[in-house]
Design an enzyme around this catalytic site. Sequence first.
Site, PDB file in Angstrom:
ATOM      1  CB  SER A   1      -0.958  -0.051   1.187  1.00 50.13           C
ATOM      2  OG  SER A   1      -2.006   0.853   1.012  1.00 50.13           O
TER       3      SER A   1
ATOM      4  CG  ASP B   1      -7.134  -3.306  -2.523  1.00 49.14           C
ATOM      5  OD1 ASP B   1      -7.698  -2.403  -1.863  1.00 49.14           O
ATOM      6  OD2 ASP B   1      -5.941  -3.582  -2.410  1.00 49.14           O
TER       7      ASP B   1
ATOM      8  CG  HIS C   1      -5.511  -2.739   0.850  1.00 44.58           C
ATOM      9  ND1 HIS C   1      -4.846  -2.511  -0.332  1.00 44.58           N
ATOM     10  CD2 HIS C   1      -4.950  -1.891   1.757  1.00 44.58           C
ATOM     11  CE1 HIS C   1      -3.927  -1.567  -0.154  1.00 44.58           C
ATOM     12  NE2 HIS C   1      -3.974  -1.181   1.105  1.00 44.58           N
TER      13      HIS C   1
END
Lengths: 275, 275
Positions: B146, B221, B253
């Site tokens: 991320s 995600d 995610h």
Amino acid sequence: MKTLSENRCFGGVQGVYSHASQACGCDMTFGLFLPAEAQDGPVPLLWYLSGLTCTHENAMVKAGAQAWAAEQGIALVFPDTSPRGEGVADDPEYDLGQGAGFYVNATQAPWAAHFRMWDYIAEELPAALDAAFPVDLERQAITGHSMGGHGALTLAMRLPGRFRSVSAFAPIANPTESDWGRKQLGAYLGEGADWAAHDASLLMAAKGFDGPVLVDQGSEDQFLDLLRPEALAQAMAARRQEGAFRMQKGYDHSYFFVSTFMEEHVHFHAEALYA
Amino acid sequence: MKTLSENRCFGGVQGVYSHASQACGCDMTFGLFLPAEAQDGPVPLLWYLSGLTCTHENAMVKAGAQAWAAEQGIALVFPDTSPRGEGVADDPEYDLGQGAGFYVNATQAPWAAHFRMWDYIAEELPAALDAAFPVDLERQAITGHSMGGHGALTLAMRLPGRFRSVSAFAPIANPTESDWGRKQLGAYLGEGADWAAHDASLLMAAKGFDGPVLVDQGSEDQFLDLLRPEALAQAMAARRQEGAFRMQKGYDHSYFFVSTFMEEHVHFHAEALYA
């Protein structure tokens, strides 16, 4: 059965679910990993019982078990370690009450109303899983860490035929002779109760396990005096119990220890589950 | 260098250390996994940069990377994601301030005094590791999740020759076009600054990476609109960048996604580190 979360994980699904537990008189939460194979039909089930202070979540996120369970096509269930919630008795200490159910059915106030983790793990949760998920209760195995290792060993020995194999990471091995045990068995069961039925070393001496047993213990575990692994090792050897007790040099009580040997534990159980 | 903890893990040691950071003007904590091979001399080093809200701890306990790093004889470093502590500016939102350093050197008040994560990761921490631990800075690779994927990609492309390979899990891929980016780049660097120097897709279009690139992104995600993976995939393909952009069906995610593909990422880096 309420779905709290589901995440794709190693080709399968790591779910978290809750359900109303009759045994515990409250809602109980658990984690369940189903490998990809579960889409095609029931898969073998490996129980992971957690230790003091843990919830359903600790092992689910830290033990790294899904990698190996996915490889073997095995489901993993991660139960909580006690009843919880408002109205459920608790204790200010970490080692009694919520997070410290010890896998017994409490008979003493104030615990008896909710703390029935033995019945929950031995009866209610298997039935709930069987009803809602593609798990094959004919092929079960069990493991656990610390207090959960105690739970795994005592459940496996007292429910003959239920589990094909049992393993434990740094189990509370001899609670009747330890402050991790006498306090809890005294509080939950009372002084005159059959504590021996919840002592892995005494059960090993008295009955053993009809199948392979694997125990891993770190030599640098900060709780060695409370765990008393020597009592279990002695009992296993005296009984000629099939299996292995391994002292792992330099490892402590943490999930860094558990995750290190998880692959071997899952392979150990897979051999029994697919025999 | 202060040792906060050391746990035996997969035959090596998972340590947590803190040191006074000049770049950040505060003490910084990081995790470092050293495989058994580090006892015999310097080992290759794989950086893992974490995402928003994370500390040094999240990946260290949840990504399952040590299993594969141990297998390959590679060290892992898990830096924190921002300066921290009293006197360090913060923001009530999760995506700015402490836990959200974005791997840039802030020039704007109130951030400029401490938020110099670029210098910390690019210069100060490597030197500190080199001085205190058996890591071989001639063999480094970098990955992240991320915001940390953003950091990994931008550091790798802007420090040519430093890293032999770069990978990312669900990176913030195009921050100049996203609310995960414009807000932080605006706050830390100001409106007129060179935001493109911190945008992986723009850097990929402008310079690319001299080595293999691996990007994994989950198709489910929950942050796809903020991550903008399509911009990076387009830029990689347009540049004919060596590597792979993979859309992993059904994954979200979470660290359940990261841990699922960690083995492949570590193998990918090992190939480059041992080439």
